[in-house]
Design a protein around this motif. Structure first.
Motif, PDB file in Angstrom:
ATOM      1  N   ALA A  23       0.873  -1.168   0.000  1.00 61.77           N
ATOM      2  CA  ALA A  23       0.000   0.000   0.000  1.00 61.77           C
ATOM      3  C   ALA A  23       0.912   1.220   0.000  1.00 61.77           C
ATOM      4  O   ALA A  23       2.009   1.172   0.562  1.00 61.77           O
ATOM      5  CB  ALA A  23      -0.910   0.005   1.225  1.00 61.77           C
ATOM      6  N   GLY A  24       0.498   2.281  -0.647  1.00 62.30           N
ATOM      7  CA  GLY A  24       1.368   3.450  -0.742  1.00 62.30           C
ATOM      8  C   GLY A  24       0.612   4.750  -0.620  1.00 62.30           C
ATOM      9  O   GLY A  24      -0.621   4.789  -0.719  1.00 62.30           O
ATOM     10  N   PHE A  25       1.359   5.820  -0.396  1.00 59.32           N
ATOM     11  CA  PHE A  25       0.736   7.136  -0.307  1.00 59.32           C
ATOM     12  C   PHE A  25       1.606   8.175  -1.004  1.00 59.32           C
ATOM     13  O   PHE A  25       2.806   7.976  -1.220  1.00 59.32           O
ATOM     14  CB  PHE A  25       0.500   7.544   1.152  1.00 59.32           C
ATOM     15  N   GLN A  26       0.965   9.264  -1.369  1.00 54.44           N
ATOM     16  CA  GLN A  26       1.640  10.450  -1.902  1.00 54.44           C
ATOM     17  C   GLN A  26       1.022  11.666  -1.229  1.00 54.44           C
ATOM     18  O   GLN A  26      -0.203  11.754  -1.096  1.00 54.44           O
ATOM     19  CB  GLN A  26       1.454  10.573  -3.421  1.00 54.44           C
ATOM     20  N   VAL A  27       1.862  12.604  -0.819  1.00 57.80           N
ATOM     21  CA  VAL A  27       1.389  13.859  -0.245  1.00 57.80           C
ATOM     22  C   VAL A  27       2.079  15.001  -0.972  1.00 57.80           C
ATOM     23  O   VAL A  27       3.301  14.981  -1.155  1.00 57.80           O
ATOM     24  CB  VAL A  27       1.717  13.956   1.259  1.00 57.80           C
ATOM     25  N   VAL A  28       1.314  15.978  -1.413  1.00 58.84           N
ATOM     26  CA  VAL A  28       1.892  17.172  -2.026  1.00 58.84           C
ATOM     27  C   VAL A  28       2.230  18.137  -0.895  1.00 58.84           C
ATOM     28  O   VAL A  28       1.344  18.754  -0.304  1.00 58.84           O
ATOM     29  CB  VAL A  28       0.931  17.819  -3.033  1.00 58.84           C
ATOM     30  N   LEU A  29       3.521  18.254  -0.600  1.00 55.43           N
ATOM     31  CA  LEU A  29       3.948  19.157   0.466  1.00 55.43           C
ATOM     32  C   LEU A  29       4.006  20.606   0.009  1.00 55.43           C
ATOM     33  O   LEU A  29       3.702  21.520   0.778  1.00 55.43           O
ATOM     34  CB  LEU A  29       5.327  18.741   0.989  1.00 55.43           C
ATOM     35  N   ASP A  79      -2.797  17.976  -0.473  1.00 56.89           N
ATOM     36  CA  ASP A  79      -3.559  16.817  -0.921  1.00 56.89           C
ATOM     37  C   ASP A  79      -2.837  15.524  -0.540  1.00 56.89           C
ATOM     38  O   ASP A  79      -1.611  15.424  -0.653  1.00 56.89           O
ATOM     39  CB  ASP A  79      -3.753  16.850  -2.437  1.00 56.89           C
ATOM     40  N   VAL A  80      -3.616  14.526  -0.115  1.00 53.65           N
ATOM     41  CA  VAL A  80      -3.078  13.218   0.278  1.00 53.65           C
ATOM     42  C   VAL A  80      -3.735  12.149  -0.581  1.00 53.65           C
ATOM     43  O   VAL A  80      -4.963  12.125  -0.736  1.00 53.65           O
ATOM     44  CB  VAL A  80      -3.351  12.927   1.767  1.00 53.65           C
ATOM     45  N   LEU A  81      -2.915  11.259  -1.153  1.00 52.61           N
ATOM     46  CA  LEU A  81      -3.395  10.120  -1.928  1.00 52.61           C
ATOM     47  C   LEU A  81      -2.960   8.847  -1.214  1.00 52.61           C
ATOM     48  O   LEU A  81      -1.821   8.750  -0.758  1.00 52.61           O
ATOM     49  CB  LEU A  81      -2.811  10.123  -3.341  1.00 52.61           C
ATOM     50  N   PHE A  82      -3.869   7.862  -1.142  1.00 55.59           N
ATOM     51  CA  PHE A  82      -3.527   6.574  -0.545  1.00 55.59           C
ATOM     52  C   PHE A  82      -4.014   5.466  -1.454  1.00 55.59           C
ATOM     53  O   PHE A  82      -5.165   5.475  -1.903  1.00 55.59           O
ATOM     54  CB  PHE A  82      -4.167   6.437   0.841  1.00 55.59           C
ATOM     55  N   PHE A  83      -3.119   4.511  -1.764  1.00 54.16           N
ATOM     56  CA  PHE A  83      -3.405   3.399  -2.673  1.00 54.16           C
ATOM     57  C   PHE A  83      -3.348   2.099  -1.850  1.00 54.16           C
ATOM     58  O   PHE A  83      -2.272   1.527  -1.674  1.00 54.16           O
ATOM     59  CB  PHE A  83      -2.377   3.365  -3.808  1.00 54.16           C
ATOM     60  N   PRO A  84      -4.492   1.625  -1.339  1.00 57.51           N
ATOM     61  CA  PRO A  84      -4.474   0.483  -0.406  1.00 57.51           C
ATOM     62  C   PRO A  84      -3.970  -0.813  -1.006  1.00 57.51           C
ATOM     63  O   PRO A  84      -3.490  -1.684  -0.273  1.00 57.51           O
ATOM     64  CB  PRO A  84      -5.954   0.345   0.006  1.00 57.51           C
ATOM     65  N   ARG A  85      -4.102  -0.980  -2.323  1.00 60.86           N
ATOM     66  CA  ARG A  85      -3.717  -2.249  -2.934  1.00 60.86           C
ATOM     67  C   ARG A  85      -2.546  -2.109  -3.901  1.00 60.86           C
ATOM     68  O   ARG A  85      -2.314  -2.981  -4.745  1.00 60.86           O
ATOM     69  CB  ARG A  85      -4.932  -2.860  -3.647  1.00 60.86           C
ATOM     70  N   GLY A  86      -1.792  -1.039  -3.780  1.00 68.11           N
ATOM     71  CA  GLY A  86      -0.578  -0.890  -4.575  1.00 68.11           C
ATOM     72  C   GLY A  86      -0.817  -0.788  -6.062  1.00 68.11           C
ATOM     73  O   GLY A  86       0.005  -1.253  -6.863  1.00 68.11           O
ATOM     74  N   LEU A  99       7.078  16.360  -3.053  1.00 69.86           N
ATOM     75  CA  LEU A  99       6.192  15.244  -2.743  1.00 69.86           C
ATOM     76  C   LEU A  99       6.774  14.403  -1.613  1.00 69.86           C
ATOM     77  O   LEU A  99       7.993  14.227  -1.523  1.00 69.86           O
ATOM     78  CB  LEU A  99       5.998  14.342  -3.968  1.00 69.86           C
ATOM     79  N   LEU A 100       5.893  13.902  -0.777  1.00 71.53           N
ATOM     80  CA  LEU A 100       6.252  12.927   0.240  1.00 71.53           C
ATOM     81  C   LEU A 100       5.581  11.621  -0.157  1.00 71.53           C
ATOM     82  O   LEU A 100       4.356  11.537  -0.219  1.00 71.53           O
ATOM     83  CB  LEU A 100       5.764  13.379   1.613  1.00 71.53           C
ATOM     84  N   CYS A 101       6.388  10.604  -0.488  1.00 71.30           N
ATOM     85  CA  CYS A 101       5.815   9.326  -0.905  1.00 71.30           C
ATOM     86  C   CYS A 101       6.245   8.239   0.064  1.00 71.30           C
ATOM     87  O   CYS A 101       7.273   8.353   0.737  1.00 71.30           O
ATOM     88  CB  CYS A 101       6.236   8.970  -2.331  1.00 71.30           C
TER      89      CYS A 101
END
Length: 320
Positions: free
Chosen positions: A38-44, A64-71, A114-116
């Motif tokens: 699972a992964g995330f991205q945040v626009v800092l 903005d925060v993005l989260f991908f629970p299943r990769g 970005l914070l990934c």
């Protein structure tokens, strides 16, 4: 532990990984699919575009925060028209550091930070809670919303950018905190919908959540449906129907699944004897536990312990 914390503890394997990357336009980065992650991205800072493989581009702004629970795979860029390249920063890989900070220059254009991050999950023990999540959770930046997410992001970004003493422990803890805050925000948003179903409903339903909490706090107890119903404040029959409707399986079937999932985590993470693990998860003998475990996992507990967690490679530079 509460139910959500318990679920994350059982599904998570290894250490989470993260990176703070400053991109200078033009830039485009592909993040390939990573099953079992699972992964995330945040626009800092700055702005970016999310480029899903089968959907229109999505404009993103700072916060903005993005989260991908299943990769699932996706790409990000400074513009929908910018070509994307193969990964230069991929926190899903086993060779990645716990955290890293990098700057990647395009042609000196506007900067986006970005914070990934990536979490390894055990695909064989995917909790039904995870299956209820969408492929993408997008938490747009909005004043007053998701304060816990914002606080975790701010601390995480600062620690990765300028790590100090104890940074490994701080970053690892903050990554776990961010994951829980993201899931909490999504469940809260789903609870606000008129026709919430599944685990979003189960965790916010007073009766079902009381029973789940009881099972998670004391899995070794010989629970009966009637006793769980009493905890929920319902008759046996009414509770059984309600639980199965929201959770997707009968109460004692879920209890068995949860006991054996907890046993798998104990086998992976501890050196406790099988007899001790059997007692912790509600089996009266090592023999009964071994039979139940083999029916669920397809292998004996001892063999599972030997093969579930192979030695991890030494960490190397992010993205190499």
């Amino acid at each position: 532990m509460d139910v959500l914390s318990d679920v994350i503890a059982v599904m998570r394997t290894g250490r989470p990984r993260s990176a703070r990357v400053e991109w200078r336009a033009p830039w485009g980065q592909r993040f390939p699919a990573a099953p079992g992650s699972a992964g995330f991205q945040v626009v800092l800072r700055g702005a970016a575009w999310l480029l899903p493989p089968d959907a229109p581009p999505v404009a993103l702004s700072a916060g903005d925060v993005l989260f991908f629970p299943r990769g699932h795979g996706y790409a990000m860029a400074d513009s929908p028209s910018t070509p994307v390249t193969e990964p230069q920063c991929d926190p899903y890989t086993d060779e990645s550091d716990l955290f890293a900070s990098a700057s990647i220059d395009g042609q000196g254009g506007p900067a986006t930070v970005l914070l990934c991050g990536g979490y390894r999950l055990d695909p064989s023990r995917a909790h039904p809670l995870l299956r209820d999540l969408p492929d993408l959770i997008h938490l747009p930046a909005a004043p007053g919303l998701h304060s816990g997410v914002r606080a975790a992001v701010e601390l995480l970004g600062a620690e990765i950018h300028q790590p100090g003493l104890g940074a490994d422990t701080i970053v690892s803890s903050l990554l776990d905190m961010l994951l829980l805050y993201i899931l909490r925000a999504w469940f809260a948003a789903e609870h606000g919908h008129c026709e919430v179903t599944g685990w979003a409903a189960a965790l916010t339903d007073p009766a079902v959540s009381a029973a789940l909490d009881a099972m998670h706090r004391d899995p070794a107890r010989p629970w009966s449906v009637a006793e769980l119903g009493a905890r929920a404040g319902l008759s046996r029959a009414a509770f059984a129907r309600r639980f199965a409707t929201l959770v997707g399986q009968p109460p004692l079937a879920y209890l068995t699944w949860w006991r054996l999932s907890s046993a798998g985590r104990l086998l992976r993470e501890t050196d406790a004897p099988l007899s001790e693990i059997a007692a912790q998860v509600g089996y009266g003998s090592e023999f009964a536990f071994a039979n139940a475990f083999k029916r669920e996992y397809g292998v004996a507990p001892g063999k599972y312990r030997r093969t579930a967690c192979p030695p991890q490679p030494e960490t190397s530079a992010m993205g190499r």
